[in-house]
Every structure is written in structure tokens, then in C-alpha cells.
Design an enzyme around this catalytic site. Structure first.
Site, mmCIF file in Angstrom:
data_model
loop_
_atom_site.group_PDB
_atom_site.id
_atom_site.type_symbol
_atom_site.label_atom_id
_atom_site.label_comp_id
_atom_site.label_asym_id
_atom_site.label_seq_id
_atom_site.Cartn_x
_atom_site.Cartn_y
_atom_site.Cartn_z
ATOM 1 C CG ASP A 173 -15.881 18.659 34.905
ATOM 2 O OD1 ASP A 173 -14.915 19.414 34.996
ATOM 3 O OD2 ASP A 173 -15.797 17.426 34.913
HETATM 4 P P1 ADP Z 1 -11.906 19.138 34.112
HETATM 5 O O1 ADP Z 1 -12.305 20.475 34.628
HETATM 6 O O2 ADP Z 1 -11.696 19.146 32.635
HETATM 7 O O3 ADP Z 1 -12.808 18.037 34.526
HETATM 8 P P2 ADP Z 1 -9.960 18.808 36.219
HETATM 9 O O4 ADP Z 1 -10.334 20.067 36.904
HETATM 10 O O5 ADP Z 1 -10.313 17.523 36.862
HETATM 11 O O6 ADP Z 1 -10.467 18.803 34.716
HETATM 12 O O7 ADP Z 1 -8.406 18.829 35.961
HETATM 13 C C1 ADP Z 1 -7.848 19.900 35.278
HETATM 14 C C2 ADP Z 1 -6.509 19.589 34.725
HETATM 15 O O8 ADP Z 1 -5.586 19.391 35.773
HETATM 16 C C3 ADP Z 1 -6.470 18.325 33.914
HETATM 17 O O9 ADP Z 1 -6.816 18.554 32.588
HETATM 18 C C4 ADP Z 1 -5.014 17.930 34.041
HETATM 19 O O10 ADP Z 1 -4.254 18.625 33.081
HETATM 20 C C5 ADP Z 1 -4.619 18.413 35.413
HETATM 21 N N1 ADP Z 1 -4.654 17.346 36.395
HETATM 22 C C6 ADP Z 1 -5.554 17.140 37.359
HETATM 23 N N2 ADP Z 1 -5.256 16.054 38.089
HETATM 24 C C7 ADP Z 1 -4.130 15.532 37.555
HETATM 25 C C8 ADP Z 1 -3.317 14.397 37.848
HETATM 26 N N3 ADP Z 1 -3.601 13.546 38.835
HETATM 27 N N4 ADP Z 1 -2.245 14.184 37.086
HETATM 28 C C9 ADP Z 1 -1.946 15.016 36.088
HETATM 29 N N5 ADP Z 1 -2.657 16.100 35.757
HETATM 30 C C10 ADP Z 1 -3.736 16.366 36.477
HETATM 31 MG MG MG Z 2 -13.861 16.529 35.752
#
Ligand code: ADP
Ligand code: MG
Length: 715
Positions: A402
Site C-alpha cells: 500500500d
Molecule cells: P493508499 O492506497 O495510498 O494508502 P487510501 O486508499 O487510503 O490510500 O486513500 C486513497 C486516496 O483517497 C487518498 O490518497 C486520498 O486522496 C483519498 N482519501 C481517502 N480518505 C480521505 C479523506 N478522509 N479525506 C480526503 N481524501 C481522502
Molecule cells: Mg494506506
């Protein structure tokens, strides 16, 4: 613990429980009691966890009847209780050995004198009595263990008139038992080491920060209590610093011995040791909920889970012993009946077979190695739910990472705000902050922090809890002042073409490397954009290289973030296979495909938006820097530090473990079968059999203990 229904759980410490034989004996004795609901054995801790109805006394009484003293231990975290268990074994060895020596001397000076053989008999009786006693109990519990077999074979040799040899066998057996118990104790001490970090007392101020000091057991500390932690003392329960600064040694949780700076507002963890400065802290959790207690429970659970190879070996042992017994009976009876020689010769060979029939080395082939490996891992801050996961991690062919919080620190910072015409930066932050009050995502934390840094009040009047919703892995939305507000990445907005154009107006040019772009949308269109930056973890590239060095060729980055951010992180880490814009279910789908293509797949994540993927992967590895409980509960493996390099070292450890177990299994079976052939052919004597048999046990134990020490070439 007293769950409803009158069933209680008591952990009973049984000092004499040493070998799987005794476990079987205890199981047979306790399972018969009507009040006993279930039994869990922690062989290495010499503990039996008994779920029972009514008082625990009948359980203790039943243990006493089979000659094993047991006493209940407090489930709370008391120091590991490891009394010396080998005093009786020393006594047996010394008595049998002294008598043997006397016999040898008399024999040398008075050859041919029949009385000179008496010391041998004494040695057999002194050394053999405890064996016979235990052997008798085994037979009574219908389990043919090592002691029963040895009793028959020593007794048989004595009846055949081979007193000198029987005496040697008794002494060797006593020596081997002692060595075995001591080396198992070493493994046990190592696995229990963590428990010795249990805090012993807490100093609290009664009635507030300036109250009177009182020393109490850490179990009695309640959340909210004010604690005084002096230099050199252990933190009694999880807490936050209220006053003072210091450096804490958190090695017991993380395996890192470098002290960690703490100031007002920073978290403290139970079991860690305060350095230079005195601290006043406020307890946040009770001891049994503290990170330390959760880790201990995890470690204990891991120890009671059997690796598949162990189940196999136990099944093998269960068939092996009766088979060799059958062979012994045939060897003793058939050849003499068929006129193949004197009965005494063949009975003697059968006795040798009895010694080899002992299953101990076979049963020990895997547990010492697996527990040593688990202990090694725990010491380095890698927590496994069971040895099984360590084994699979060693076999992994692909690893998916991730991004946010895993390859990057997940400590995002807002680097820029771009308001729509007619709006201010403060307004954008206020709207975003109000919605994000409901989210624990690293993006949300960054936005809240920025808002409070700039003094922007974000409180949304009361409606937040009712209207807040997470939009699967893309963002969040809620009602703020009667208006719907969405905060999330561009994927949340780009429906129609005109919308896409508008999104592009806000996003292009502002992206940070490794960072995210978040848009704030209202009923009246997009109100603005926030740019956030994150940092790739220090050892990401090194970790990826090490994994490739271990022959894992498929490394993938799975992220819900935009392409630019994904590529930038992938480039710094050295991962070229990058998948971006994934929703949690897309991540799940990718893992499913990877498992189909490569078999064993590890997923490394932080538990935010990737918990289902962690659960689906063959091994889920959670970045659970001390204090984030959710990820630790769901994943198969938890890394207690942010140090990604622990992943390749855990893979290597898993492989070493599997290697050691395999060597042990092969050695134990090969030596046994080889000796079996020698015995039938008449080339083996009883004392050789004891040496070979116990030698094999010691061999597999030491080969397992090897895993306790770190190997430097992979770290
Ligand atoms: P990763 O796969 O990089 O760990 P996530 O799947 O947790 O990221 O989140 C993906 C994207 O969704 C983040 O990069 C962000 O742009 C958006 N995102 C997720 N949760 C939030 C939130 N609470 N507020 C704003 N944007 C969010
Ligand atoms: Mg994450």
C-alpha cells in the site's frame, strides 16, 4: 475472568509439564472432569488454560492425583515464573551415576566376585525408579510414552542379566533428560523474556496533579489517573505525557534500542523504560488494554498455534511408536520360534527397538524451532499470529505494498491551498476541516492540523455525526451548515466532462511528489483544492532491493491515490509495477489476481482502506507502529516499528525456520530408521540406542535454538 454462565478461565502453572507426553497425560486426566469445558496447553510456558464451571480446586486435585502439582497464576501480567525444575533430575543422575562408578571400580578390582555386581543393581533401581513411576502413569493414562518404553527396556535388560549395561543406560538416560530439560528451559526463558518487562508498580497522585503520591499495582490504575514516572522506571500503563520531557527506551515493543524523545502530549507505552527525565503522565488505558498487554496476548496465542508440520509430525509419532513396538514383539518372538537363534539374543534386540520407539525427537522436531523463530521475530518487533504465518511468509512469491502509511510515513502535511475565485484559503480549510473531523485517514489528520495551525475554527454545528459518510477509499462527505460538502481525491468528482475540466483547473500544477491532491466540493461547485505532501520511508528502496535479493520478483504498489503520486513513490522505492486510483475493492481484486498468478502473496498495508486486501492476501502484514490497535488485530503479521526492512528479514527468518524444521524432520526420521535396521541386524546395543535416541532429541533442540540468534548477513 468470569464470563456469564458460570464458566471461569484459570491459567494453571504446572512446573512438571515438560514434554508432549505430559501434556497428553494432563489432558487425559482433566478432560475426564465434568466441570472442565476446554483445555489449552502452553507447553513452553508450562501452563494449562482451563475453562471450567465452578471452583478450580477439583482441577488442581486431579493434577495432584497424577503427581503433578499445579497452581493458578494471575492472568494479569506477573513476572515470568520459571522455577528450577531440574533438581530431581540432578538427584537421579548423581545417584545412578555414583552407583555405576562404584560398580565399575569394584568390577575392576574384584573381577568375578558376584557381590561386586550389586552397585549396578543399585544404580538401576535408583535411576530407574522415577522412570518406572512416570512410565506407570503413562500406561495408566493409556499413552505409551518414553518412560514406559524405557522402563520395559531397562527392566528387560536387568532380567537378562545385563546389569552393567542397564546401569549405563539408566545413567545416560538421566543425563540426557537433564540436558534436554535444560536446553528446553533456554528456549522457554527466551520466549518468556518479554513477560519480564511487565511493569510491577505504579506511582499515582491521588486527586490530581498535585495530589498525594501512592504506589499501587499497575492493574489498579484507571484511565485518567495521574502517574509519576521517575527516571529508570517502567511505564505502568499506556498514558500521555502531561508534564516533563524525557527519552524512553521502547525496545520491548519495537526491538529498537535507540531512545525515543517524549514531550508534553506524546504517548507513553506500558512496559517501556523512562530515561533521563521525570514525567507526569495521564493514564489513557488500563493495563489489560495497553499495547504491551495486547502484544503479550498475541505472543501467547501464537505459541499455542501449531504449525502444520508439527501436526504432521505428531500424527507420524502416533503411528511410529506402535509400529516399532509391533516390530519389537515380532523380533522377540518370531526368529526364536522359527529356530533363528537363542531367545535371549532376540529379546535383547527387541529391547533396543523399544528405546528407539521413543517419539520425543520426532515430536520436538518442529516446536523448538518454531518457537525460537517466533521469539526472534518478537524481539525484533515483528509480531506473528502463529508460526504458520512465518512459514508462509518464507514462501511468498509476490509482495503488494500500500502507499500511504506503508511505503510513506503517512504523516502528511498540507503544502498549499488553492481556493476557487471568490473564496479564501481559510474558507476552504474550514469546510474541509469540518468534514474531516469524522475521519482518521492520514489526509484528514493533516487537514485538521493545518486548520488548527492557522487558527481556523472548523466546528460544524452538531450535524456532523448524523450526515458524515466515507466514500469508499476516495474521500468523505458530510453536511456543514446545511450544505453538502465532499472532500476527497479527484476521482470522487470527475463524472461529466465539464466536471473533469473544472477538476483539472484546480489540480494541475499543484501536486507534490509523493503527495495527494484533495478537492473540496459543495453544492455550488468546487470550493478549492488542498495539496499535501508525504515522505517516502527511509528504507523503502533498501527493502525492495532486499526482497528482490531473496528471489521475490513480483513487487506491486497498490494505491487509491492519483497516478503522479503513485509513480513518484514507486520510483523512489524502486517498484515499477504501480496501480493507482484503486478503491478498497479494487485492491482486493488485485490481490485475488496476484494470488491466482503466484500462489503465496504478501500484502503490506496500514489497515486504512486496505483491511480487506490484508485479510485476503496469503499473509497480511500490518504497519502497526505502537498504538494502532485495529491493524494489529486483523493482520497475520504486525510490524511494531515503521522499519520496512523487517519485512525481508522476516521472510528470511521464515525460510530459516522452515529449513531448520525440515533438517530436524529428516534427521530424526533418518537416524531412527537407520538405527532400527542396525538393531534388527544385531549391531546395536542398548546404550548406543539411548545415545542415538537422546542425541537426536538434543540435536533437533539445538538446531531449533539456533534460530534465537540473529543472522547478520540479511540484516
Ligand atoms: P493508499 O492506497 O495510498 O494508502 P487510501 O486508499 O487510503 O490510500 O486513500 C486513497 C486516496 O483517497 C487518498 O490518497 C486520498 O486522496 C483519498 N482519501 C481517502 N480518505 C480521505 C479523506 N478522509 N479525506 C480526503 N481524501 C481522502
Ligand atoms: Mg494506506
Amino acid at each position: 475472568m468470569k464470563p456469564p454462565g458460570g464458566t471461569a478461565t484459570t491459567v494453571v502453572f504446572v512446573p512438571a509439564m515438560d514434554c508432549p507426553d505430559e501434556e497428553r497425560e494432563i489432558r487425559a486426566a482433566l478432560a475426564r472432569l465434568p466441570s472442565v469445558k476446554s483445555l489449552t496447553f502452553r507447553l513452553f510456558a508450562r501452563q494449562v488454560v482451563v475453562a471450567h464451571r465452578g471452583p478450580v480446586e477439583p482441577v488442581l486435585e486431579a493434577l495432584r492425583r497424577i503427581g503433578m502439582e499445579g497452581r493458578p497464576v494471575d492472568e494479569t501480567l506477573r513476572k515470568a515464573d520459571l522455577p528450577r525444575t531440574d533438581l530431581g533430575q540432578w538427584r537421579t543422575l548423581l545417584l545412578a551415576g555414583a552407583a555405576l562408578l562404584l560398580g565399575v571400580l569394584l568390577y575392576a578390582f574384584l573381577p568375578g566376585e558376584p557381590l561386586a555386581r550389586l552397585p549396578f543393581l543399585a544404580s538401576i533401581l535408583l535411576g530407574g525408579a522415577p522412570v518406572a513411576l512416570r512410565g506407570f502413569r503413562e500406561v495408566r493414562n493409556r499413552s505409551l510414552g518414553m518412560n514406559a518404553l524405557m522402563t520395559v527396556s531397562i527392566g528387560g535388560a536387568a532380567l537378562l542379566g545385563e546389569w552393567a549395561e542397564a546401569s549405563v543406560v539408566v545413567t545416560l538416560f538421566a543425563l540426557a533428560n537433564l540436558l534436554e530439560a535444560r536446553s528446553l528451559d533456554r528456549a522457554r526463558k527466551a520466549t518468556m523474556e518479554l513477560f519480564s518487562a511487565s511493569p510491577e508498580r505504579a506511582v499515582v497522585r491521588v486527586g490530581g496533579v498535585d495530589g498525594e503520591e501512592r504506589t499501587i499495582p499497575p492493574e489498579e490504575v484507571r484511565p485518567g489517573d495521574i502517574l509519576v514516572i521517575r527516571p529508570g522506571e517502567r511505564v505502568p500503563v499506556d498514558a500521555v505525557v502531561h508534564r516533563g520531557t524525557s527519552d524512553l527506551n521502547e525496545a520491548v515493543l519495537t526491538g529498537e534500542s535507540l531512545p525515543v524523545e517524549k514531550k508534553e502530549g506524546d504517548p507513553l507505552y506500558a512496559g517501556t523504560v523512562n530515561g533521563r527525565g521525570p514525567l507526569i503522565a495521564r493514564a489513557t488505558l488500563a493495563l489489560s488494554d495497553s499495547t504491551f498487554a495486547r502484544i503479550l496476548r498475541r505472543v501467547e496465542e501464537a505459541q499455542t498455534q501449531k504449525a502444520p508440520v508439527q501436526t504432521f509430525m505428531e500424527r507420524f509419532a502416533a503411528a511410529y511408536t506402535p509400529a516399532v513396538l509391533g516390530a519389537a514383539i515380532l523380533v522377540a518372538t518370531l526368529p526364536p520360534l522359527l529356530g533363528g537363534g537363542s531367545a535371549a539374543v532376540w529379546v535383547y534386540r527387541a529391547l533396543v527397538l523399544l528405546v528407539i520407539a521413543c517419539p520425543c525427537a520426532i515430536v520436538l522436531a518442529s516446536p523448538v524451532a518454531t518457537l525460537s523463530a517466533l521469539t526472534r521475530a518478537t524481539r525484533e518487533g515483528i509480531l506473528f499470529k502463529g508460526a504458520r504465518h512465518l512459514e508462509t511468509l518464507g514462501k511468498v512469491r509476490a509482495v503488494a505494498f500500500d502507499k500511504t502509511g506503508t511505503l510513506t510515513h503517512g504523516r502528511l502535511r498540507v503544502t498549499g491551498v488553492r481556493p476557487a475565485p471568490g473564496r479564501t484559503e481559510e474558507e476552504v480549510l474550514r469546510l474541509a476541516g469540518a468534514v474531516e473531523a469524522g475521519s482518521a485517514h492520514p489526509v484528514a489528520e493533516a487537514i485538521r492540523r493545518e486548520a488548527s495551525r492557522r487558527g481556523v475554527a472548523t466546528a460544524a454545528r452538531g450535524t456532523l455525526a448524523r450526515t458524515f459518510a466515507v466514500v469508499d477509499g476516495r474521500g468523505v462527505r458530510a453536511e456543514v451548515d446545511g450544505m453538502r460538502v465532499c472532500v476527497g481525491n479527484p476521482g470522487m468528482f470527475g463524472g461529466t466532462d465539464s466536471m473533469k475540466d473544472e477538476v483539472a483547473r484546480f489540480t494541475v500544477g499543484g501536486e507534490e511528489p509523493a503527495g495527494s491532491t484533495v478537492l473540496v466540493g459543495t453544492d455550488d461547485g468546487i470550493a478549492g483544492a488542498l495539496f499535501l505532501s508525504d515522505q517516502v520511508r527511509a528504507h523503502a528502496a533498501e527493502t525492495v532491493r532486499a526482497l528482490r535479493g531473496l528471489g521475490i520478483r513480483h513487487l506491486v504498489l497498490l494505491t487509491g491515490d492519483n497516478e503522479a503520486a503513485a509513480r513518484s513513490v514507486g520510483d523512489s522505492a524502486g517498484i515499477d509495477e504501480v496501480e493507482h486510483g484503486l478503491l478498497p475493492e479494487d485492491k482486493l481484486e488485485r490481490i485475488r489476481a496476484l494470488v491466482a498468478a503466484h500462489g503465496a502473496v504478501a500484502m503490506v498495508g496500514d489497515g486504512v482502506n486496505d483491511a480487506p486486501a490484508l485479510a485476503l492476501a496469503t499473509v497480511g502484514v500490518a504497519m502497526a507502529a505502537a498504538g494502532s490497535p485495529a491493524a494489529m488485530e486483523t493482520a497475520d503479521v504486525a510490524l511494531l516499528t515503521g522499519d520496512l526492512r523487517k519485512i525481508p528479514s522476516a521472510v528470511a527468518l521464515g525460510r530459516r525456520m522452515v529449513g531448520a524444521v525440515r533438517q530436524n524432520v529428516v534427521a530424526a526420521i533418518a537416524i531412527k530408521l537407520g538405527f532400527l535396521a542396525l538393531a534388527v541386524a544385531g549391531y546395536a546395543t542398548l546404550w548406543m540406542a539411548v545415545l542415538a535416541d537422546m542425541g537426536t532429541s538434543l540435536l533437533v533442540i539445538f538446531n531449533g535454538l539456533r534460530l534465537l540468534s540473529p543472522r547478520t548477513d540479511i540484516e
